[in-house]
Enzyme design. Structure first.
Site: not given
Length: 289
Positions: A39, A66, A68, A81, A149
């Site tokens: 993450h 992962e 952002d 993020h 994301e």
């Protein structure tokens, strides 16, 4: 897309896992072991969403990470993020008069001046907020796979098209790379847009929509990715009974699991993936070392 009988779920889950998680961290030869996704990179061990964090994930032996993606004032896609620079950079010191320090209010050159590592540890002083282009090139260098994301798309009109254009320019929309890419968002509209623009991309909706709504989501998303606290075995089984747009059962990646007991509990729900700041802890808990 159609509903399946629950008795078929076990076989369906294995089929989804084989499609979505061919990487070494998933131990593809082992039955029932969820994919482990780092993450924001290995964010328990390096500043989140930085090149250092994905390098650390690679050194730990994890290929799925992962991140952002947001957009600067002058249109550069960057990996961060929060919609504010305040928590993870020294923006207050560098630009003291520009509260609330929103990403969208700063140019890429201004953000490139910021220290995105000292907040985490002095050892990472001077770490920068990466552009998405820099990030994708490091992912490629590390032979990693990406759960990308699209963050706060309502703040950045057209970010879906822009993200896909950048991914295409970096060679990430060919058949080989599409097996290494999932695009997710909390925004239903954003994920539907990505699917409409590039139907071959694997997509994921963040959250836990009602089971009654799953048929409509299954038209344009391949995974439902909820917070682990909202999960039950029954919900995961229900998700698995629907086929997504690529004719495979919907998958489930649960977030954000950082301890061994929770990892074992969530794995017992037959999720397809576990998103974690501590991928080594989760891997060890699942007996997949």
């Amino acid at each position: 897309m159609h509903a399946r009988v629950v008795a078929a779920t076990a076989a369906a889950v294995l089929g989804a896992a084989a499609l979505l998680s061919p990487g070494t961290d998933a131990r593809a030869g082992e039955v029932g072991v969820p994919t482990v996704i780092a993450h924001r990179g290995a964010s328990a061990y390096a500043p989140e969403n930085t090149l250092a964090s994905i390098d650390r994930a690679a050194r730990l032996g994890f290929c799925w990470v992962e991140n952002d993606v947001q957009r600067t004032k002058d249109g550069e896609l960057v990996v961060i993020h929060d919609d504010s620079l305040q928590r993870t950079t020294n923006v207050e010191q560098v630009f003291p008069g520009r509260a609330p320090w929103k990403v969208k209010d700063f140019t890429a050159a201004e953000i490139a001046r910021l220290d995105a590592g000292s907040w985490y540890s002095p050892a990472y002083a001077g770490t920068r907020v990466p552009t998405l282009k820099q990030y994708m090139r490091r992912i490629e260098h590390n032979h990693e796979k990406l759960l990308l994301e699209i963050k706060n798309p309502e703040l950045y009109p057209g970010i879906e098209q822009q993200t896909l254009k950048l991914l295409g320019n970096e060679g990430w929309l060919d058949h080989k790379h599409l097996r290494r890419l999932i695009v997710q968002s909390f925004s239903t509209d954003s994920i539907r847009t990505v699917h409409d623009l590039k139907p071959a991309i694997t997509t994921a909706l963040l959250g836990s929509p009602a089971v009654s709504q799953l048929p409509q989501y299954a038209r344009f998303t391949d995974l439902i990715n909820p917070s682990y606290g909202s999960l039950s075995k029954g919900y995961v089984d229900a998700v698995h009974t629907f086929d997504g747009p690529h004719g495979k059962p919907l998958g489930v990646f649960a977030w954000t699991v950082n301890d061994a007991a929770t990892a074992r509990q969530v794995a017992g729900y037959d999720v397809d993936g576990i998103i974690t700041n501590k991928p080594d802890v989760v891997r060890s808990a699942l007996g997949s070392d």
